[in-house]
Scaffold this motif. Structure first.
Motif, mmCIF file in Angstrom:
data_model
loop_
_atom_site.group_PDB
_atom_site.id
_atom_site.type_symbol
_atom_site.label_atom_id
_atom_site.label_comp_id
_atom_site.label_asym_id
_atom_site.label_seq_id
_atom_site.Cartn_x
_atom_site.Cartn_y
_atom_site.Cartn_z
ATOM 1 N N CYS A 78 0.844 -1.201 0.000
ATOM 2 C CA CYS A 78 0.000 0.000 0.000
ATOM 3 C C CYS A 78 0.879 1.252 0.000
ATOM 4 C CB CYS A 78 -0.901 0.038 1.234
ATOM 5 S SG CYS A 78 -2.105 -1.287 1.281
ATOM 6 N N ASP A 79 0.345 2.325 -0.544
ATOM 7 C CA ASP A 79 1.103 3.579 -0.565
ATOM 8 C C ASP A 79 0.281 4.700 0.069
ATOM 9 O OD1 ASP A 79 2.546 5.850 -1.051
ATOM 10 O OD2 ASP A 79 2.874 5.456 -3.180
ATOM 11 N N PHE A 80 0.704 5.070 1.262
ATOM 12 C CA PHE A 80 0.075 6.200 1.955
ATOM 13 C C PHE A 80 1.133 7.256 2.244
ATOM 14 C CE2 PHE A 80 -2.490 2.436 3.333
ATOM 15 C CZ PHE A 80 -3.554 2.704 2.500
ATOM 16 N N SER A 81 1.978 7.470 1.255
ATOM 17 C CA SER A 81 3.087 8.402 1.483
ATOM 18 C C SER A 81 2.611 9.845 1.625
ATOM 19 C CB SER A 81 4.145 8.269 0.381
ATOM 20 O OG SER A 81 3.541 8.210 -0.877
ATOM 21 N N GLY A 82 1.347 10.100 1.232
ATOM 22 C CA GLY A 82 0.799 11.458 1.379
ATOM 23 C C GLY A 82 0.146 11.692 2.725
ATOM 24 N N CYS A 83 0.365 10.805 3.685
ATOM 25 C CA CYS A 83 -0.145 10.918 5.064
ATOM 26 C C CYS A 83 -1.522 10.263 5.219
ATOM 27 C CB CYS A 83 -0.211 12.364 5.536
ATOM 28 S SG CYS A 83 -0.672 12.528 7.269
ATOM 29 N N ILE A 84 -1.621 9.405 6.180
ATOM 30 C CA ILE A 84 -2.881 8.729 6.500
ATOM 31 C C ILE A 84 -3.171 8.898 7.991
ATOM 32 C CG2 ILE A 84 -1.651 6.498 6.685
ATOM 33 C CD1 ILE A 84 -4.263 5.093 5.955
ATOM 34 N N ARG A 100 -2.858 12.526 -0.902
ATOM 35 C CA ARG A 100 -2.487 13.172 0.362
ATOM 36 C C ARG A 100 -3.677 13.218 1.336
ATOM 37 N NH1 ARG A 100 -2.191 19.661 -0.804
ATOM 38 N NH2 ARG A 100 -1.018 19.548 1.145
ATOM 39 N N LEU A 101 -3.341 13.281 2.604
ATOM 40 C CA LEU A 101 -4.302 13.508 3.688
ATOM 41 C C LEU A 101 -5.522 12.584 3.621
ATOM 42 C CD1 LEU A 101 -4.144 17.410 3.667
ATOM 43 C CD2 LEU A 101 -2.820 15.833 5.068
ATOM 44 N N PHE A 102 -5.241 11.325 3.696
ATOM 45 C CA PHE A 102 -6.286 10.299 3.654
ATOM 46 C C PHE A 102 -6.776 10.074 5.084
ATOM 47 C CE2 PHE A 102 -7.064 5.523 2.783
ATOM 48 C CZ PHE A 102 -8.365 5.768 2.387
ATOM 49 N N SER A 103 -8.074 10.212 5.276
ATOM 50 C CA SER A 103 -8.622 10.093 6.627
ATOM 51 C C SER A 103 -9.617 8.932 6.682
ATOM 52 C CB SER A 103 -9.317 11.413 6.977
ATOM 53 O OG SER A 103 -9.931 11.310 8.222
ATOM 54 N N VAL A 104 -9.340 7.985 7.549
ATOM 55 C CA VAL A 104 -10.120 6.743 7.583
ATOM 56 C C VAL A 104 -10.690 6.559 8.989
ATOM 57 C CG1 VAL A 104 -10.026 4.256 7.136
ATOM 58 C CG2 VAL A 104 -8.437 5.767 5.965
ATOM 59 N N GLY A 105 -12.014 6.495 9.097
ATOM 60 C CA GLY A 105 -12.644 6.384 10.415
ATOM 61 C C GLY A 105 -12.503 4.995 11.036
ATOM 62 N N SER A 106 -12.928 4.899 12.277
ATOM 63 C CA SER A 106 -12.810 3.628 13.009
ATOM 64 C C SER A 106 -13.624 2.518 12.347
ATOM 65 C CB SER A 106 -13.298 3.803 14.449
ATOM 66 O OG SER A 106 -12.429 4.670 15.140
ATOM 67 N N TYR A 107 -13.123 1.323 12.477
ATOM 68 C CA TYR A 107 -13.796 0.108 11.985
ATOM 69 C C TYR A 107 -14.010 0.107 10.459
ATOM 70 C CZ TYR A 107 -14.605 -0.997 16.861
ATOM 71 O OH TYR A 107 -14.417 -1.272 18.192
ATOM 72 N N ASN A 108 -13.178 0.827 9.744
ATOM 73 C CA ASN A 108 -13.278 0.758 8.276
ATOM 74 C C ASN A 108 -12.633 -0.520 7.779
ATOM 75 O OD1 ASN A 108 -13.491 3.719 6.364
ATOM 76 N ND2 ASN A 108 -14.208 3.513 8.457
ATOM 77 N N ASP A 109 -13.162 -1.000 6.674
ATOM 78 C CA ASP A 109 -12.634 -2.209 6.051
ATOM 79 C C ASP A 109 -12.405 -1.867 4.579
ATOM 80 O OD1 ASP A 109 -12.170 -4.734 5.068
ATOM 81 O OD2 ASP A 109 -14.279 -5.344 5.164
ATOM 82 N N ILE A 110 -11.154 -1.716 4.207
ATOM 83 C CA ILE A 110 -10.844 -1.350 2.823
ATOM 84 C C ILE A 110 -10.206 -2.566 2.168
ATOM 85 C CG2 ILE A 110 -9.519 0.202 1.341
ATOM 86 C CD1 ILE A 110 -9.705 2.283 3.613
ATOM 87 N N GLU A 111 -10.942 -3.173 1.254
ATOM 88 C CA GLU A 111 -10.421 -4.357 0.580
ATOM 89 C C GLU A 111 -9.352 -3.924 -0.422
ATOM 90 O OE1 GLU A 111 -11.153 -7.446 1.508
ATOM 91 O OE2 GLU A 111 -12.386 -6.595 3.084
ATOM 92 N N GLY A 112 -8.634 -4.866 -0.970
ATOM 93 C CA GLY A 112 -7.424 -4.527 -1.732
ATOM 94 C C GLY A 112 -7.666 -3.829 -3.057
ATOM 95 N N ASP A 113 -6.563 -3.405 -3.672
ATOM 96 C CA ASP A 113 -6.547 -2.828 -5.033
ATOM 97 C C ASP A 113 -7.397 -1.572 -5.158
ATOM 98 O OD1 ASP A 113 -4.968 -4.986 -5.811
ATOM 99 O OD2 ASP A 113 -6.702 -6.205 -6.350
ATOM 100 N N CYS A 114 -7.578 -0.833 -4.113
ATOM 101 C CA CYS A 114 -8.384 0.390 -4.172
ATOM 102 C C CYS A 114 -7.470 1.592 -4.426
ATOM 103 C CB CYS A 114 -9.132 0.619 -2.858
ATOM 104 S SG CYS A 114 -10.330 -0.661 -2.505
ATOM 105 N N THR A 115 -8.024 2.587 -5.113
ATOM 106 C CA THR A 115 -7.278 3.840 -5.245
ATOM 107 C C THR A 115 -8.137 4.997 -4.739
ATOM 108 O OG1 THR A 115 -8.037 4.214 -7.502
ATOM 109 C CG2 THR A 115 -5.954 3.074 -7.274
ATOM 110 N N PHE A 116 -7.493 5.894 -4.053
ATOM 111 C CA PHE A 116 -8.160 7.080 -3.503
ATOM 112 C C PHE A 116 -7.374 8.308 -3.950
ATOM 113 C CE2 PHE A 116 -9.039 3.593 -0.654
ATOM 114 C CZ PHE A 116 -10.353 3.777 -0.259
ATOM 115 N N GLY A 117 -8.086 9.373 -4.286
ATOM 116 C CA GLY A 117 -7.421 10.626 -4.630
ATOM 117 C C GLY A 117 -6.961 11.352 -3.374
ATOM 118 N N ASP A 118 -6.885 12.663 -3.477
ATOM 119 C CA ASP A 118 -6.411 13.466 -2.345
ATOM 120 C C ASP A 118 -7.563 13.823 -1.408
ATOM 121 O OD1 ASP A 118 -3.784 13.590 -3.373
ATOM 122 O OD2 ASP A 118 -4.372 15.211 -4.724
ATOM 123 N N CYS A 119 -7.227 13.979 -0.151
ATOM 124 C CA CYS A 119 -8.146 14.526 0.863
ATOM 125 C C CYS A 119 -9.479 13.778 0.927
ATOM 126 C CB CYS A 119 -8.413 16.003 0.594
ATOM 127 S SG CYS A 119 -6.930 17.009 0.458
#
Lengths: 263, 83
Positions: A78-84, A100-119
């Motif tokens: 995984c690449d969270f070099s923009g801060c998680i 950048r600035l990825f914010s993930v709340g409690s009890y999240n379940d992120i399955e693989g191969d996903c891409t997220f933009g900024d903020c």
């Protein structure tokens, strides 16, 4: 800056740990983890959890000043070099990449191969199906589910696409293959399917297109969507022009929406 | 009475009836809370008004502090449709 590593933490000698890093009790940091300066990883986390199949890249990048809260598990690749920033009990599977600035709340379940933009901001208890593609400035509220299999358990892998500025409210489900165009808005408990046009507001089990975000207004404060212009202070200054441009683009899409859409 | 009142009242009734929320005639002084008219419904109303009139509502032209009643909605739509 001195590191503060708990005595009960297990850090692989192959892992790269920056300066000023805090690692809590019983946390395990595996071989492929690269932890940048100023990162905090709380108790009972697993960082760089290994998988037994091929990955394009096995490195796990945790960016500067990230904060991983207790009981979270982040897989390798995984690449969270923009801060998680995570809440507690978060699970992120392999080969997931965020801006950048990825914010993930409690009890999240992120399955693989996903891409997220900024903020991107995910509130608690969000499930992100494998392969989901999510743009920048997207908000997913609690109990949102992004699915990816139209006929389980066939594992057909038809992930969803959410473009920039999309908002999915509490308890909504985005069905396999759904595409939410820029700035579209799913009301609470909606079942999103098909293609939702730019700036559209959808609600209910059939994702009925009821309006356009630029006509969504709070009756008390009289604040009107798109939300970007009311939330600039929540984002870094260098993102403001991008947010305002996105807001203008979404607002402008109402002209086509009004003329073409038969409600 | 606001210029588009009749049209707005009719559309509010259609929107609410479709949700099974309201079957009687909507009173002009009724509070939005009492008839279950929400922001999402307002959004739908605006788009329908734009389709009906062929004109875009200008939200920035409206200076109303808050919307509480059906009458406020009518006033809002009237102001937003002004040249």
């Amino acid at each position: 800056m001195k590191n503060q590593i708990a005595k009960t933490a297990t850090i692989s000698p192959q892992a790269q740990i920056g300066k000023g890093v805090k690692i809590g009790n019983f946390t395990i940091v595996h071989d492929n983890a690269i932890v940048a300066d100023g990162v905090t990883i709380e108790d009972y986390c697993t960082i760089g959890y290994p998988v037994d199949f091929d990955l394009p890249n096995r490195k796990l990048m945790i960016g500067k000043n990230s904060h991983i809260r207790s009981h979270s598990v982040i897989y390798e690749g995984c690449d969270f070099s923009g801060c998680i920033q995570t809440g507690h009990h978060v699970m992120v599977r392999e080969n997931t990449i965020a801006g950048r600035l990825f914010s993930v709340g409690s009890y999240n379940d992120i399955e693989g191969d996903c891409t997220f933009g900024d903020c991107v901001r995910l509130h608690g208890y969000v499930h992100v199906g494998k392969g989901s593609k999510i743009g920048s400035f997207v908000w997913l509220y609690s109990l949102v589910t992004l699915t990816n299999d139209p006929l389980p358990p066939l594992t057909l892998d038809v992930p969803v696409i959410l473009e920039d500025g999309v908002v999915v409210c509490l308890g909504s489900t985005v069905m396999p293959g759904a595409v939410m165009r820029k700035g579209s808005y799913a009301a609470a408990n909606c079942q999103v399917k098909g293609e939702i046009e730019m700036g559209a507001v959808v609600k209910g089990p059939e994702a009925e297109q009821v309006g356009h975000v630029s006509t969504l207004i709070d009756f008390k404060s009289m604040k009107c969507l798109p939300w970007m212009k009311h939330a600039l202070e929540r984002y870094p200054e260098d993102e403001h022009s991008r947010l305002l441009k996105l807001s203008d683009e979404i607002t402008a899409s109402r002209i086509n929406f009004s003329k073409d859409k038969k409600l | 009475m606001a210029k588009n009142t009749e049209k707005v009242l009719g559309l509010i009734e259609v929107i609410l009836e479709r949700q099974g929320k309201f079957t009687d005639q909507v009173e002009i002084q009724a509070s939005l809370q009492s008839i279950g008219f929400r922001s999402l419904d307002f959004s739908e109303l605006c788009i329908r008004m734009e389709e009906d009139t062929g004109r875009e509502l200008n939200f920035e032209a409206v200076q109303i502090r808050k919307i509480e009643t059906v009458s406020d909605v009518c006033k809002f739509i009237d102001l937003a449709l002004k040249e």
